[in-house]
Design an enzyme around this catalytic site. Structure first.
Site, short mmCIF file in Angstrom:
data_model
loop_
_atom_site.label_atom_id
_atom_site.label_comp_id
_atom_site.label_asym_id
_atom_site.label_seq_id
_atom_site.Cartn_x
_atom_site.Cartn_y
_atom_site.Cartn_z
N SER A 67 0.82 -1.21 0.00
CA SER A 67 0.00 0.00 0.00
C SER A 67 0.85 1.26 0.00
O SER A 67 0.55 2.23 -0.71
CB SER A 67 -0.93 -0.01 1.22
OG SER A 67 -1.81 -1.10 1.17
N GLY A 87 -6.16 -3.65 -7.52
CA GLY A 87 -7.07 -2.54 -7.28
C GLY A 87 -6.36 -1.21 -7.21
O GLY A 87 -6.92 -0.18 -7.59
N GLU A 100 -8.57 -6.54 4.68
CA GLU A 100 -7.56 -7.41 4.07
C GLU A 100 -7.02 -8.45 5.06
O GLU A 100 -6.40 -9.43 4.65
CB GLU A 100 -6.41 -6.58 3.52
CG GLU A 100 -5.63 -5.81 4.55
CD GLU A 100 -4.80 -4.70 3.92
OE1 GLU A 100 -3.66 -4.54 4.36
OE2 GLU A 100 -5.29 -4.01 3.01
N ARG A 122 -14.48 -12.65 -1.58
CA ARG A 122 -13.79 -13.31 -0.47
C ARG A 122 -14.74 -13.94 0.54
O ARG A 122 -14.36 -14.92 1.20
CB ARG A 122 -12.85 -12.32 0.23
CG ARG A 122 -11.55 -12.10 -0.55
CD ARG A 122 -10.59 -11.19 0.17
NE ARG A 122 -9.31 -11.14 -0.56
CZ ARG A 122 -8.42 -10.17 -0.41
NH1 ARG A 122 -8.64 -9.18 0.43
NH2 ARG A 122 -7.28 -10.21 -1.08
N LYS A 153 1.31 -11.72 -6.19
CA LYS A 153 0.67 -10.41 -6.16
C LYS A 153 1.36 -9.48 -5.18
O LYS A 153 1.58 -8.30 -5.46
CB LYS A 153 -0.80 -10.58 -5.81
CG LYS A 153 -1.60 -9.29 -5.77
CD LYS A 153 -3.05 -9.61 -5.48
CE LYS A 153 -3.88 -8.35 -5.28
NZ LYS A 153 -3.97 -7.55 -6.50
#
Length: 429
Positions: free
Chosen positions: A28, A95, A311, A342, A408
């Site tokens: 992030s 995203g 998350e 999810r 990822k």
């Protein structure tokens, strides 16, 4: 043979772990730092950024717009340039790329088309697209409100007052705020309705302030004044969300895990792991080495609103399936629009290993049951691989398909997981 699906048999562990873990930089923070460095008033150095699929795609997207992003050892050197199209941006399943790059693309001259993996085309983005249009940007999306879409940049954005629906992702707010200082009138952003993952917006606001951007909270949202974005050399914090499965392993095995270099002051949602794991029976303490979590004789069930820390849900839900009573996790309806749905994925995975799961409109009720081996899907979702690995510690015979989804945000997750357990890295088959 090409076309074969890789399967990872996750290691089980019936003895306490005792390990010290070092993790790479925050996804992030790396994403925000890249965007601000790209539109800053001079070159910047990012020290120890995360190098993983999401952040590599962000860097590649900025390069497509003309920004120079060069590797210098483990660092990135970012040199701004005149933003230009035409350009093609591959967002993969990220995203951050989906929602942070379009406002930057609006500052470019020429069309910028954004697309990605098939699942990316299902991720909601209507709030951002509508917000850009209200700020005077032409966006061509065929009425879908999702990828693929094309931003027709003119080299400037009018800016000013805008109201956005960010109920499906706080990244809509962050994406607009990150670029807003370069808009002619800045931005006066009003949030319509609920806003999940508020700590991520706080992270954006703090990062902007560190770059000299004037950002002010209002009773409706945030205002960003137009002006320069100061270049800044930045050391990237460890990714605290990626710490979740490693720290949770201490609870599952009754052992002890320390994550090095845990920041004393951070806006990362993963910082709330100390509170959440304590609620589940862990002893958590700061040491000279980092954050240390020690498991106890039981895993306590969890009753929690996870709206700000969505998350962390897959790992916490896996712990709940191993607890000694039913848990209730709420505030996470927005997770249906993440890398996968999810909530549905967790229902399927936890049920497969023996738990009983009830889906709520915005949450899950998880009741542990007799444990059984299972082959689990990764759903192309890195956090679901983390959850499967944690379940595998306690349930013999857990396998997960397509474990490479971890690229990822943590490409060497399996090697690090093996290191946590003092075992050789497992391989797929």
């Amino acid at each position: 043979m090409s076309g074969m699906v890789e399967v990872w048999r996750t290691p089980s562990r019936h003895a306490p772990v005792d390990a010290v873990v070092t993790l790479p930089g925050s996804k992030s923070i790396t994403a925000r730092a890249l965007v601000l460095a790209a539109i800053a008033d001079g070159p910047s150095r990012l020290v120890r950024p995360l190098r993983a699929r999401d952040t590599d795609l962000m860097a590649a997207g900025l390069r497509a717009l003309g920004v120079q992003v060069d590797a210098d050892g483990d660092d990135w050197l970012v040199t701004p340039a005149e933003l230009r199209g035409p350009a093609e941006v591959d967002a993969g399943l990220a995203g951050t790329v989906l929602r942070f790059l379009p406002p930057v693309a609006a500052l470019a001259t020429g069309p910028v088309r954004l697309d990605g993996d098939p699942r990316l085309r299902e991720r909601p983005n209507a709030g951002l697209i509508a917000g850009l249009r209200d700020l005077g940007v032409e966006v061509e999306d065929g009425g879908r409100g999702r990828a693929p879409f094309t931003v027709h940049g003119t080299g400037a954005v009018r800016g000013g007052a805008v109201t956005v629906d960010a109920s499906e992702s706080s990244q809509v707010v962050s994406g607009l705020l990150l670029a807003a200082a370069r808009f002619d009138a800045g931005i006066d952003l009003t949030v319509d309705g609920s806003l999940p993952s508020l700590p991520h917006v706080a992270m954006t606001v703090r990062t902007l302030a560190e770059h000299g951007v004037a950002v002010t909270a209002t009773d409706r949202g945030w205002q960003v004044a137009p002006g320069p974005v100061r270049a800044l050399d930045r050391v990237i914090e460890p990714d605290l969300s990626n710490a979740a499965p490693f720290l949770a392993a201490a609870l599952v095995t009754g052992g002890r895990v320390t994550v090095r270099d845990w920041p004393g002051d951070t806006t990362q949602p993963g910082a709330q792991l100390d509170r959440l794991l304590t609620a589940m029976g862990a002893r958590v303490q700061r040491t000279d080495g980092g954050l240390q979590v020690t498991g106890g004789p039981r895993i306590a069930p969890l009753q929690a609103d996870l709206g700000d820390v969505g998350e962390l849900t897959p790992v916490l839900a896996a712990l709940c399936a191993l607890a000694d009573g039913p848990s209730r996790l709420t505030g996470i309806g927005h997770l249906r629009g993440h890398e996968t749905d999810r909530l549905q994925a967790l229902d399927e995975v936890l049920s497969a290993v023996g738990a009983r799961v009830e889906q709520l409109p915005g949450g899950l009720v998880i009741t542990p049951g007799p444990r059984r081996p299972a082959r689990l899907d990764s759903y192309a979702d890195h956090r679901m691989v983390h959850a499967a690995a944690l379940l595998g510690l306690a349930v013999d015979g857990v396998e997960v398909t397509d474990p490479a989804a971890v690229t990822k945000t943590l490409p060497d997750f399996r090697e690090r997981w093996a290191g946590l357990l003092g075992e050789p890295a497992g391989v797929g088959r």
